[in-house]
Design a protein around this motif. Structure first.
Motif, PDB file in Angstrom:
ATOM      1  N   UNK A 126     -17.776 -10.817  12.024  1.00 19.64           N
ATOM      2  CA  UNK A 126     -17.248 -11.143  13.346  1.00 19.64           C
ATOM      3  C   UNK A 126     -15.966 -10.343  13.623  1.00 19.64           C
ATOM      4  N   UNK A 127     -15.225 -10.058  12.551  1.00 21.16           N
ATOM      5  CA  UNK A 127     -14.029  -9.228  12.719  1.00 21.16           C
ATOM      6  C   UNK A 127     -14.392  -7.824  13.188  1.00 21.16           C
ATOM      7  N   UNK A 128     -15.513  -7.313  12.684  1.00 24.33           N
ATOM      8  CA  UNK A 128     -15.968  -5.992  13.110  1.00 24.33           C
ATOM      9  C   UNK A 128     -16.367  -5.988  14.576  1.00 24.33           C
ATOM     10  N   UNK A 129     -16.974  -7.085  15.020  1.00 24.07           N
ATOM     11  CA  UNK A 129     -17.341  -7.221  16.433  1.00 24.07           C
ATOM     12  C   UNK A 129     -16.089  -7.120  17.300  1.00 24.07           C
ATOM     13  N   UNK A 130     -15.044  -7.842  16.878  1.00 22.15           N
ATOM     14  CA  UNK A 130     -13.797  -7.846  17.655  1.00 22.15           C
ATOM     15  C   UNK A 130     -13.111  -6.482  17.576  1.00 22.15           C
ATOM     16  N   UNK A 131     -13.046  -5.918  16.386  1.00 24.26           N
ATOM     17  CA  UNK A 131     -12.361  -4.630  16.217  1.00 24.26           C
ATOM     18  C   UNK A 131     -12.980  -3.560  17.108  1.00 24.26           C
ATOM     19  N   UNK A 132     -14.305  -3.662  17.338  1.00 25.40           N
ATOM     20  CA  UNK A 132     -14.970  -2.677  18.186  1.00 25.40           C
ATOM     21  C   UNK A 132     -15.190  -3.165  19.611  1.00 25.40           C
ATOM     22  N   UNK A 133     -14.692  -4.366  19.945  1.00 23.05           N
ATOM     23  CA  UNK A 133     -14.957  -4.967  21.260  1.00 23.05           C
ATOM     24  C   UNK A 133     -16.448  -4.820  21.586  1.00 23.05           C
ATOM     25  N   UNK A 134     -17.269  -5.208  20.643  1.00 21.54           N
ATOM     26  CA  UNK A 134     -18.709  -4.962  20.749  1.00 21.54           C
ATOM     27  C   UNK A 134     -19.364  -5.990  21.680  1.00 21.54           C
ATOM     28  N   UNK A 135     -19.965  -5.500  22.740  1.00 21.32           N
ATOM     29  CA  UNK A 135     -20.600  -6.372  23.718  1.00 21.32           C
ATOM     30  C   UNK A 135     -21.967  -5.806  24.077  1.00 21.32           C
ATOM     31  N   UNK A 182       0.839  -1.214   0.000  1.00 24.73           N
ATOM     32  CA  UNK A 182       0.000   0.000   0.000  1.00 24.73           C
ATOM     33  C   UNK A 182       0.862   1.248   0.000  1.00 24.73           C
ATOM     34  N   UNK A 183       0.445   2.222  -0.795  1.00 20.00           N
ATOM     35  CA  UNK A 183       1.239   3.450  -0.852  1.00 20.00           C
ATOM     36  C   UNK A 183       0.569   4.606  -0.135  1.00 20.00           C
ATOM     37  N   UNK A 184      -0.666   4.372   0.301  1.00 16.94           N
ATOM     38  CA  UNK A 184      -1.373   5.424   1.040  1.00 16.94           C
ATOM     39  C   UNK A 184      -2.226   4.813   2.119  1.00 16.94           C
ATOM     40  N   UNK A 185      -3.013   5.655   2.785  1.00 18.46           N
ATOM     41  CA  UNK A 185      -3.852   5.163   3.877  1.00 18.46           C
ATOM     42  C   UNK A 185      -4.913   4.179   3.414  1.00 18.46           C
ATOM     43  N   UNK A 186      -5.254   3.249   4.308  1.00 16.43           N
ATOM     44  CA  UNK A 186      -6.275   2.249   4.022  1.00 16.43           C
ATOM     45  C   UNK A 186      -7.418   2.413   5.006  1.00 16.43           C
ATOM     46  N   UNK A 187      -8.631   2.339   4.468  1.00 19.83           N
ATOM     47  CA  UNK A 187      -9.813   2.360   5.324  1.00 19.83           C
ATOM     48  C   UNK A 187     -10.238   0.905   5.474  1.00 19.83           C
ATOM     49  N   UNK A 188      -9.969   0.329   6.655  1.00 15.81           N
ATOM     50  CA  UNK A 188     -10.181  -1.101   6.856  1.00 15.81           C
ATOM     51  C   UNK A 188     -11.604  -1.346   7.334  1.00 15.81           C
ATOM     52  N   UNK A 189     -12.320  -2.228   6.654  1.00 16.63           N
ATOM     53  CA  UNK A 189     -13.687  -2.527   7.076  1.00 16.63           C
ATOM     54  C   UNK A 189     -13.972  -4.032   7.034  1.00 16.63           C
ATOM     55  N   UNK A 217     -20.588  -0.423  10.834  1.00 19.19           N
ATOM     56  CA  UNK A 217     -20.300   0.315  12.075  1.00 19.19           C
ATOM     57  C   UNK A 217     -19.413   1.526  11.786  1.00 19.19           C
ATOM     58  N   UNK A 218     -19.960   2.547  11.131  1.00 19.88           N
ATOM     59  CA  UNK A 218     -19.150   3.740  10.844  1.00 19.88           C
ATOM     60  C   UNK A 218     -18.962   4.570  12.113  1.00 19.88           C
ATOM     61  N   UNK A 219     -18.023   4.118  12.942  1.00 16.22           N
ATOM     62  CA  UNK A 219     -17.779   4.752  14.235  1.00 16.22           C
ATOM     63  C   UNK A 219     -16.339   5.272  14.230  1.00 16.22           C
ATOM     64  N   UNK A 220     -16.122   6.415  14.871  1.00 19.07           N
ATOM     65  CA  UNK A 220     -14.778   6.979  14.907  1.00 19.07           C
ATOM     66  C   UNK A 220     -14.649   8.123  13.932  1.00 19.07           C
ATOM     67  N   UNK A 221     -13.496   8.768  13.994  1.00 23.17           N
ATOM     68  CA  UNK A 221     -13.264   9.881  13.072  1.00 23.17           C
ATOM     69  C   UNK A 221     -13.216   9.327  11.647  1.00 23.17           C
ATOM     70  N   UNK A 222     -13.894   9.978  10.702  1.00 21.61           N
ATOM     71  CA  UNK A 222     -13.903   9.455   9.327  1.00 21.61           C
ATOM     72  C   UNK A 222     -12.483   9.312   8.783  1.00 21.61           C
ATOM     73  N   UNK A 223     -12.272   8.218   8.066  1.00 24.91           N
ATOM     74  CA  UNK A 223     -10.952   7.916   7.533  1.00 24.91           C
ATOM     75  C   UNK A 223     -10.963   8.089   6.018  1.00 24.91           C
ATOM     76  N   UNK A 224     -10.006   8.845   5.527  1.00 25.05           N
ATOM     77  CA  UNK A 224      -9.834   8.945   4.078  1.00 25.05           C
ATOM     78  C   UNK A 224      -8.845   7.863   3.669  1.00 25.05           C
ATOM     79  N   UNK A 225      -9.110   7.220   2.564  1.00 20.36           N
ATOM     80  CA  UNK A 225      -8.160   6.201   2.126  1.00 20.36           C
ATOM     81  C   UNK A 225      -8.853   5.166   1.287  1.00 20.36           C
TER      82      UNK A 225
END
Lengths: 477, 380
Positions: free
Chosen positions: B99-108, B17-24, B29-37
């Motif tokens: 399920x990865x999104x659940x973990x990434x957000x520690x969603x409980x 990758x040569x620039x930022x990545x927006x990982x989803x 769950x569009x939570x957090x400061x918006x990411x360009x990439x």
């Protein structure tokens, strides 16, 4: 076990360093006479000993901070120590290090039953945390078998478990917050009497970091109300396979016992001879304990007994009284003492997937013959955390080395079948060089980078967790 | 959008990758400061790697839909114990939560108060670091203290430290029965006192919430849930809630699903905050906010320790007032629902003390030296 050579430049400055420590601590909190520092030469892994240059016993977070600041400036390694009950050499000093003992930090700072937490200083012993709240019917769940002596600081460092963690989890699942001092003396608060983290889960990272990221001086711990009652049932089988299948069937039935303990024949015989708990002479023995009201216990045990009967047990004994419960637990709780009566022993704690139990026990039996050393197995079967106890004679030349080689082979086997090197004791020095069996160089590099962030000079608890060659360039920097 | 089909391919993409990545994951769950990439989705890394019901162990690829995970477990009478929220309801998003999104957000969800959070059931992770290296931590066994616990660190790191490729969990059996005790008309202070008493009892309460008047029903509701074997549920409900209304099984489950997903706020406009405090501070927080002039609606979960706040989305949407409270009382507030514009302007995650911010920045720098993974999302 190789340890890094002490730095002669530090040793030559001992007097100056001790004077600086005395400038921030009372005289009786700095131990530097070689006759007295020997008290800190080892922990419960007694095969390895090395007196530290000095030991300090601070009484407050501020004193811990002052000590660490001085050691940071002087470039002196610091080995944090709770009660010194580590079985993995987690508190083994180097000759040029300062032992930082938290034993004097033993106060209860706050108890809050409405919000169900207790805040204690980290040198307080595990059992005395429960002691502080049991009058109100509460308890602190993690219960390592050294709980009478071991400190909360060490529990956090090793992320200690115990017999009851199938239901209640280990230290990290019961730790809500810490006050911690970084190596440069900075005091930080992480978490508190609320849940989860507002940012990265630094608390999760601290648990189990073996005293290498900071010195915890206070902990906020979750406390729970005790169940109305508990009752064990003892089940004997004539094969390990069947006992393992029974464990799996109980779990599949949807029952979550608070503990499922497993002992094999060598261990049963040793404990029977030592403590006379009245165990049957069989191949494998399970102790399954459930909690609740009398009726709830009956409801759960009915299911468990039904499952056990399908596996033709040679013995099925439900406790009928507190005395009988104590007797069922007596053998399990005296297992280590019983093995120690026979000979010196080394206690391992690799963890395996429960389904691999019969295979791993069979292989351990075969290896026992190959190495010519006896081994008894006692472990937490519900979560696959094994405790093979290898018997050896410390006075017989070469026996310790043979025992260590045998132990290493068992741990490698645990990793091979999908498990890990250590379930609750920690890596320390004991399993340091085996880390490459479980992790790739990239995995280890990233873990070491975590230490770079918290302790850039690599002064905290040197030569633990990571293979020495992997850390050489960092320690030299 | 990049959608690699294997861990190796994903690692190569990150390394190159040569620039930022927006990982989803599923992007629900569009939570957090918006990411360009450029968007990097793990949704094609899907499927169950290993499931051993007798060992309570499940290993799945990160892009596996939560729905699929739940179905696989349900077929064996088991479940994810931490009751992860489906954010689509509150956020009005579409797509397939992973399920990865659940973990990434520690969603409980609500059961977190009894059994623990997502991170407490997470046994192991595989992920690709910011340098494109495949890393593993933990494993598939319940007890594991071998090396540092990067598993907990990855849970709730929102894809800023690494891209999850595989996660393993401890799962638990579904209970035979459940029941919810309901009491009407309590104010928040009295409700939290009742909830504290229930949670401080020996009766294994698995849900403890208070919904203020006008949010779910005209009256305020105080709710206590017990689950387990049928006789035991009856017994414990009887001990806990003399004189309380009782709903059972399906009706009880439906109530907690609505609470889990914060459904009462779904159709109402405004920003939504999720605030974690000491349980008895929950009502203090809402009282103080009202006294400071911040109009809001509130749902108290976790015995009072989790406060969902619905506020008007104007100015800073209450950020300064709410954070003054979390600073004074102790705790943290996260902006869960807010426009991109708001999330770009207001710190979404609780600002950290200087030394903790330095440690967090240090970790980010070590895991992702080029700063390409969801840069800025957590404000670190």
């Amino acid at each position: 076990m190789e340890m890094p050579a002490p730095d002669p430049k530090i040793l030559s400055r001992k007097q100056l360093i001790v004077e600086r420590l005395l400038s921030v601590l009372p005289e009786d909190a700095v131990i530097h006479d070689p006759a007295e520092t020997r008290a800190y030469e080892c922990d419960a892994l007694t095969a390895y000993k090395c007196p530290p240059m000095a030991a300090v016993l601070p009484s407050s977070t501020e004193e811990v901070s002052a000590v660490l600041k001085i050691c940071h400036e002087e470039g002196v390694p610091v080995v944090p120590r709770g009660s010194g009950t580590s079985l993995a050499g987690g508190a083994l000093p180097t000759a040029d290090s300062i032992i930082l003992g938290v034993a004097r930090l033993n106060q209860v700072l706050e108890t809050d039953y409405e919000n169900r937490f207790i805040r204690v200083q980290s040198g307080r012993t595990n059992l005395s945390v429960t002691g502080a709240v049991e009058e109100h019917g509460f308890f602190y769940a993690p219960d390592p078998s050294s709980q009478l002596a071991c400190a909360i600081a060490g529990n956090i460092a090793m992320n200690s478990g115990g017999a009851h963690c199938l239901k209640y989890g280990v230290t990290t699942n019961n730790l809500m917050g810490v006050k911690m001092v970084l190596m440069d003396g900075t005091i930080v608060d992480i978490g508190g009497p609320w849940l989860d983290s507002g940012g990265l889960d630094l608390l999760g990272l601290i648990s189990g970091s073996e005293g290498q990221l900071g010195v915890v001086t206070e902990a906020t711990l979750r406390i729970l109300h005790k169940p109305e009652g508990a009752r064990p049932v003892l089940i004997g089988f004539d094969s390990n396979e069947v006992a393992g299948q029974c464990v799996s069937d109980i779990i599949r039935a949807g029952i979550l016992p608070v503990a499922i303990e497993f002992m094999d024949r060598p261990c049963i015989r040793a404990t029977e001879a030592f403590a006379h708990p009245g165990y049957p002479d069989c191949e494998a023995l399970l102790i399954v304990e459930v909690e609740g009201s009398e009726a709830e216990i009956d409801e759960q045990l009915a299911v468990i007994k039904e499952i056990a009967r399908r596996h033709n047990p040679v013995e099925l004994r439900e406790s009928g009284s507190p005395e009988e419960s104590a007797k069922i637990w007596l053998g399990r709780k005296s297992a280590f003492g019983a093995m120690g009566q026979i000979n010196d022993y080394m206690c391992l704690d690799g963890t395996i997937p429960v389904s691999e139990l019969p295979y791993v026990l069979k292989r351990i039996g075969e290896m026992s013959k190959e190495y010519g050393l006896d081994v008894g197995n006692v472990f937490h079967a519900g979560d696959g955390n094994m405790h093979p106890l290898i018997l050896y004679d410390a006075n017989k030349p070469g026996d310790l080395e043979t025992c260590e080689a045998f132990g290493a082979d068992i741990l490698k086997l645990c990793v091979e079948v999908g498990g890990c090197l250590t379930g609750e004791h920690g890596v320390g020095i004991e399993k340091r060089d085996l880390m490459v069996a479980q992790y790739t160089p990239d995995d280890l590099e990233l873990q070491m980078r975590v230490k770079d962030v918290f302790d850039p000079k690599w002064l905290l608890n040197p030569a633990k967790v990571f293979p020495l060659e992997a850390t050489e360039s960092r320690r030299a920097a | 959008m990049m959608r690699p089909e294997s861990e190796e391919e994903l690692a190569a993409l990150v390394a190159g990758a040569e620039g930022p990545l927006r990982v989803i994951g599923g992007g629900t769950r569009p939570i957090g400061r918006p990411v360009a990439g450029e968007t990097l989705s793990v949704s094609r890394l899907a499927g169950v790697t290993l499931y051993e019901p007798g060992a309570l162990t499940l290993v799945v690829k990160a892009g596996t839909p939560v729905r699929e995970v739940e179905a696989v477990l349900a077929a064996e009478g088991q479940r994810l114990p931490f009751e992860p929220m489906d954010h689509r309801v509150l956020l009005g998003t579409e797509g397939e939560p992973t399920i990865g999104g659940v973990v990434a957000g520690n969603v409980s969800g609500p059961r977190r108060i009894q059994v623990g959070a997502c991170r407490d059931f997470l046994l192991g992770v595989r992920f690709v670091s910011g340098e494109g290296k495949v890393i593993k931590s933990g494993g598939r066994v319940m007890k594991n203290v071998t090396g540092y616990d990067l598993v907990k660190l990855m849970a709730g790191s929102w894809g800023t430290l690494g891209v999850l490729t595989e996660v393993s969990f401890k799962v638990l059996a579904m209970p035979q029965a459940e029941a919810t005790l309901i009491r009407r008309g309590q104010d928040a202070g009295a409700a939290v006192a009742s909830l504290s008493a229930a949670l401080g009892s020996p009766y294994d309460v698995s849900g403890a919430a208070h919904v203020t008047a006008g949010v779910m029903e005209d009256e305020a509701l105080t709710l206590v849930r017990v689950e387990g074997m049928a006789e035991s549920v009856r017994y414990r409900a009887g001990r806990l809630g003399e004189g309380w209304e009782l709903v059972e099984d399906g009706q009880s489950a439906a109530l907690w699903r609505r609470l889990r997903d914060v459904e009462p706020f779904a159709a109402r406009p405004g920003a939504v905050w999720r605030v974690s405090v000491k349980p008895t501070d929950g009502p203090v927080l809402t009282d103080n906010l009202l006294a400071e002039g911040l109009e809001h609606a509130a749902i108290h979960d976790w015995g009072g320790g989790l406060v969902w706040l619905l506020v008007e989305e104007e100015g800073d949407a209450g950020a300064a007032l709410i954070r003054r409270q979390t600073a004074a009382l102790g705790g943290h507030a996260t902006l869960i629902r807010g426009s991109e514009e708001l999330r770009a302007r207001v710190p979404v995650f609780e600002p950290l003390s200087a030394p903790l911010a330095a440690l967090s920045r240090g970790l980010k720098q070590k895991f992702d030296p080029r700063g390409i993974l969801n840069p800025g999302l957590m404000g670190v």
